[in-house]
Design an enzyme around this catalytic site. Structure first.
Site, PDB file in Angstrom:
ATOM      1  N   LYS A  54      42.819 -80.090 -33.724  1.00 19.76           N
ATOM      2  CA  LYS A  54      43.566 -79.361 -32.701  1.00 19.76           C
ATOM      3  C   LYS A  54      44.961 -78.989 -33.226  1.00 19.76           C
ATOM      4  O   LYS A  54      45.682 -79.854 -33.736  1.00 19.76           O
ATOM      5  CB  LYS A  54      43.684 -80.234 -31.452  1.00 19.76           C
ATOM      6  CG  LYS A  54      44.313 -79.515 -30.291  1.00 19.76           C
ATOM      7  CD  LYS A  54      44.455 -80.429 -29.089  1.00 19.76           C
ATOM      8  CE  LYS A  54      45.298 -79.719 -28.037  1.00 19.76           C
ATOM      9  NZ  LYS A  54      45.863 -80.629 -27.067  1.00 19.76           N
ATOM     10  N   ASP A  69      35.650 -58.138 -32.006  1.00 17.36           N
ATOM     11  CA  ASP A  69      35.822 -57.373 -33.243  1.00 17.36           C
ATOM     12  C   ASP A  69      36.521 -58.195 -34.331  1.00 17.36           C
ATOM     13  O   ASP A  69      36.417 -57.890 -35.503  1.00 17.36           O
ATOM     14  CB  ASP A  69      36.643 -56.110 -32.962  1.00 17.36           C
ATOM     15  CG  ASP A  69      35.847 -55.099 -32.131  1.00 17.36           C
ATOM     16  OD1 ASP A  69      34.625 -55.001 -32.356  1.00 17.36           O
ATOM     17  OD2 ASP A  69      36.438 -54.424 -31.271  1.00 17.36           O
ATOM     18  N   PHE A 120      26.306 -49.912 -25.921  1.00 11.19           N
ATOM     19  CA  PHE A 120      27.130 -49.795 -24.714  1.00 11.19           C
ATOM     20  C   PHE A 120      28.549 -49.490 -25.159  1.00 11.19           C
ATOM     21  O   PHE A 120      28.978 -49.950 -26.218  1.00 11.19           O
ATOM     22  CB  PHE A 120      27.117 -51.111 -23.920  1.00 11.19           C
ATOM     23  CG  PHE A 120      26.035 -51.141 -22.886  1.00 11.19           C
ATOM     24  CD1 PHE A 120      24.714 -51.325 -23.255  1.00 11.19           C
ATOM     25  CD2 PHE A 120      26.330 -50.966 -21.543  1.00 11.19           C
ATOM     26  CE1 PHE A 120      23.700 -51.329 -22.311  1.00 11.19           C
ATOM     27  CE2 PHE A 120      25.336 -50.974 -20.583  1.00 11.19           C
ATOM     28  CZ  PHE A 120      24.017 -51.157 -20.965  1.00 11.19           C
ATOM     29  N   LYS A 168      31.222 -43.201 -30.635  1.00 10.70           N
ATOM     30  CA  LYS A 168      30.449 -44.388 -31.049  1.00 10.70           C
ATOM     31  C   LYS A 168      28.978 -44.030 -31.251  1.00 10.70           C
ATOM     32  O   LYS A 168      28.324 -44.546 -32.164  1.00 10.70           O
ATOM     33  CB  LYS A 168      30.582 -45.500 -29.995  1.00 10.70           C
ATOM     34  CG  LYS A 168      31.960 -46.149 -30.000  1.00 10.70           C
ATOM     35  CD  LYS A 168      32.164 -47.134 -28.857  1.00 10.70           C
ATOM     36  CE  LYS A 168      33.650 -47.514 -28.797  1.00 10.70           C
ATOM     37  NZ  LYS A 168      33.991 -48.343 -27.650  1.00 10.70           N
ATOM     38  N   LYS A 184      27.746 -44.760 -35.028  1.00 10.97           N
ATOM     39  CA  LYS A 184      26.858 -45.914 -35.228  1.00 10.97           C
ATOM     40  C   LYS A 184      25.383 -45.499 -35.286  1.00 10.97           C
ATOM     41  O   LYS A 184      24.501 -46.345 -35.250  1.00 10.97           O
ATOM     42  CB  LYS A 184      27.101 -46.942 -34.107  1.00 10.97           C
ATOM     43  CG  LYS A 184      28.577 -47.402 -34.032  1.00 10.97           C
ATOM     44  CD  LYS A 184      28.736 -48.649 -33.173  1.00 10.97           C
ATOM     45  CE  LYS A 184      30.214 -48.953 -32.912  1.00 10.97           C
ATOM     46  NZ  LYS A 184      30.454 -50.294 -32.394  1.00 10.97           N
ATOM     47  N   ASN A 214      36.260 -62.654 -24.338  1.00  6.52           N
ATOM     48  CA  ASN A 214      36.567 -61.523 -23.452  1.00  6.52           C
ATOM     49  C   ASN A 214      35.916 -61.771 -22.088  1.00  6.52           C
ATOM     50  O   ASN A 214      35.270 -62.796 -21.875  1.00  6.52           O
ATOM     51  CB  ASN A 214      36.090 -60.212 -24.084  1.00  6.52           C
ATOM     52  CG  ASN A 214      34.620 -60.266 -24.402  1.00  6.52           C
ATOM     53  OD1 ASN A 214      33.784 -60.393 -23.507  1.00  6.52           O
ATOM     54  ND2 ASN A 214      34.276 -60.206 -25.680  1.00  6.52           N
TER      55      ASN A 214
HETATM   56  N1  CTP Z   1      29.421 -53.936 -31.136  1.00  3.78           N
HETATM   57  C1  CTP Z   1      28.790 -54.667 -32.110  1.00  3.78           C
HETATM   58  N2  CTP Z   1      29.516 -55.411 -32.992  1.00  3.78           N
HETATM   59  C2  CTP Z   1      30.860 -55.440 -32.910  1.00  3.78           C
HETATM   60  C3  CTP Z   1      31.525 -54.688 -31.913  1.00  3.78           C
HETATM   61  C4  CTP Z   1      30.771 -53.948 -31.028  1.00  3.78           C
HETATM   62  O1  CTP Z   1      27.549 -54.628 -32.180  1.00  3.78           O
HETATM   63  N3  CTP Z   1      31.547 -56.190 -33.763  1.00  3.78           N
HETATM   64  C5  CTP Z   1      28.593 -53.114 -30.231  1.00  3.78           C
HETATM   65  C6  CTP Z   1      28.639 -53.544 -28.781  1.00  3.78           C
HETATM   66  O2  CTP Z   1      27.589 -54.470 -28.491  1.00  3.78           O
HETATM   67  C7  CTP Z   1      28.423 -52.235 -28.034  1.00  3.78           C
HETATM   68  C8  CTP Z   1      29.044 -51.212 -28.962  1.00  3.78           C
HETATM   69  O3  CTP Z   1      29.123 -51.817 -30.252  1.00  3.78           O
HETATM   70  O4  CTP Z   1      27.059 -51.910 -27.897  1.00  3.78           O
HETATM   71  C9  CTP Z   1      30.397 -50.733 -28.551  1.00  3.78           C
HETATM   72  O5  CTP Z   1      31.259 -51.826 -28.363  1.00  3.78           O
HETATM   73  P1  CTP Z   1      32.746 -51.620 -27.908  1.00  3.78           P
HETATM   74  O6  CTP Z   1      33.420 -52.952 -27.806  1.00  3.78           O
HETATM   75  O7  CTP Z   1      32.789 -50.695 -26.714  1.00  3.78           O
HETATM   76  O8  CTP Z   1      33.338 -50.762 -29.092  1.00  3.78           O
HETATM   77  P2  CTP Z   1      33.777 -51.042 -30.556  1.00  3.78           P
HETATM   78  O9  CTP Z   1      32.776 -50.441 -31.459  1.00  3.78           O
HETATM   79  O10 CTP Z   1      34.105 -52.479 -30.782  1.00  3.78           O
HETATM   80  O11 CTP Z   1      35.078 -50.147 -30.632  1.00  3.78           O
HETATM   81  P3  CTP Z   1      36.519 -50.339 -29.912  1.00  3.78           P
HETATM   82  O12 CTP Z   1      36.663 -51.836 -29.706  1.00  3.78           O
HETATM   83  O13 CTP Z   1      37.460 -49.760 -30.888  1.00  3.78           O
HETATM   84  O14 CTP Z   1      36.419 -49.561 -28.627  1.00  3.78           O
END
Ligand code: CTP
Length: 398
Positions: A285, A275, A319, A333, A337, A206
């Protein structure tokens, strides 16, 4: 009042170092000066010795001036609360940016844990030179501070950006040095993106630059905290005084967090964790075919959710990077969490989010508090978040 080293390098603005030393002395600071050989072509050690009321250090190999210090540059490096390089020549910037240490001042800069600030002064074309700019960039990213030069008449007869900042501005740096209010606190901070391999040459990732997490790590370390930074791949230099654990994938980040979270007082998860990861990673490859391709993904662990379930006394800060319904998503969140705080930002806004140097964050607390921060640099945003964490920690202890 602070112990300040004024390091003087060889440029015509060296004469202003005398004024700075005098000003810092009047403000009550204890000042010791180190001069390079070239600096002594412009002003004499006697001038700085008289103004600082302390011996001036000029030579790596001279006999000890302070009998309490076994090795002079290390003694000076430990003694300092702050190091100001005034003026900083192109040569000296290049030297530090490239890890060279061949005289008393460069060895001292290399050895000190105190914040170091450079006040560059040089011809405007030299200042714009790509190598000089690259060195400045490296130093900034490594956590060194700068008091930038200004536009003005230059000693070479031209005018442009290269004139050293005023001695008052340079002295201000010391006055804004943060107290060590996070001393004794242990932080684990995650930053950057993760990479999820598809095959040996491709990965999913990302746009996270890591800047926010690195700013948090840098500022926490400046304020005296012990900081472990668990970072996905970024182009940023490791902040000064921070223990860095580089990782690549979400799974590696998860393992590193599991290994460190128990010892932490505060965990800040500013990483943009993938995620999902490809269900299988091809050993070789993947070759293209005429048709389309479908990539099957499987879920990565939600590291933050896992921390929320396993935390004991740790303060947990997440975050939320959102493009819509920022408050609603962030609050969801925070609750799901089991966080103490969530820093929400709209990553689609012009001044916020990935790769930017500024951010606009709203900090929501599990205690119902909301702090809407204005648009600030990521370092300033980091400090505001750290202020809030410190406030909460004090409440917990009382
Ligand atoms: N985070 C994490 N592990 C993951 C995904 C996210 O620890 N696999 C943590 C990120 O570091 C951040 C928080 O969760 O502190 C929120 O991440 P974000 O990408 O905004 O949200 P998600 O929980 O992944 O939800 P969505 O993608 O559905 O918005």
């Amino acid at each position: 009042m602070a112990n300040i080293i004024v390091g003087v390098t060889g440029g015509i603005a060296a004469y202003k170092a005398a004024e700075l030393v005098s000003l810092l002395g009047k403000q009550g600071h204890d000042v010791r000066c180190i001069m390079t050989e070239a600096a002594q072509q412009f002003i004499t050690p006697l001038t700085l010795q008289t103004l600082s009321g302390n011996p001036v250090y000029t030579n790596m190999f001279q006999l000890q001036q302070n009998p309490e210090w076994k090795v002079e540059h290390i003694g000076l490096a430990h003694w300092a609360d702050c190091v100001l390089i005034v003026p900083a020549t192109a040569d000296f910037l290049g030297k530090v940016a490239n890890g060279l240490a061949d005289d008393l001042l460069s060895t001292c800069v290399m050895a000190t844990e105190a914040p170091v600030y450079f006040a560059p002064a040089m011809n405007d074309k030299m200042y714009q030179n790509p190598f000089v700019q690259r060195n400045i960039q490296i130093l900034r990213e490594s956590g060194y501070g700068f008091v930038d030069p200004v536009e003005g008449n230059l000693a070479c007869g031209t005018s442009g950006k290269g004139k050293m900042a005023s001695v008052e501005q340079i002295a201000d740096v010391v006055n804004t040095l943060r107290p060590q209010d996070l001393a004794g606190m242990r932080f684990v901070i995650t930053a950057g993106p993760t990479r999820e391999s598809i095959d040996p040459v491709r990965f999913l990732t990302n746009h996270s630059s890591g800047k926010m997490g690195y700013a948090l790590a840098r500022q926490a370390a400046y304020r005296g905290a012990d900081v472990v930074l668990i970072s996905g791949p970024t182009h940023l230099a490791v902040p000064f005084g921070v223990t860095m654990i580089p990782v690549t994938s979400a799974q590696q980040m998860f393992e590193a967090v599991q290994a460190h979270f128990q010892d932490a007082d505060v965990i800040i998860k500013s990483a943009a964790v993938a995620d999902y990861r490809p269900k299988t990673v091809a050993a070789q490859k993947i070759k293209k075919t005429d048709g389309d391709m479908v990539l099957e993904l499987e879920r990565n662990a939600d590291i933050l959710a896992w921390l929320g379930e396993h935390k004991t006394t740790q303060l947990l800060v997440g975050f939320a990077a959102e493009t819509n319904d920022v408050a609603e998503n962030a609050l969801g969140k925070l609750a799901r969490k089991h966080l103490d705080f969530i820093a929400a930002n709209d990553v689609s806004a012009a001044h916020s989010g990935f790769g930017k140097d500024t951010n606009q964050v709203t900090l929501y607390g599990a205690d119902g508090s909301t702090v809407a921060l204005p648009i600030l640099s990521k370092d300033e945003t980091a400090n505001r978040i750290l202020d809030k964490i410190l406030e909460k920690r004090k409440e917990q202890i009382i």
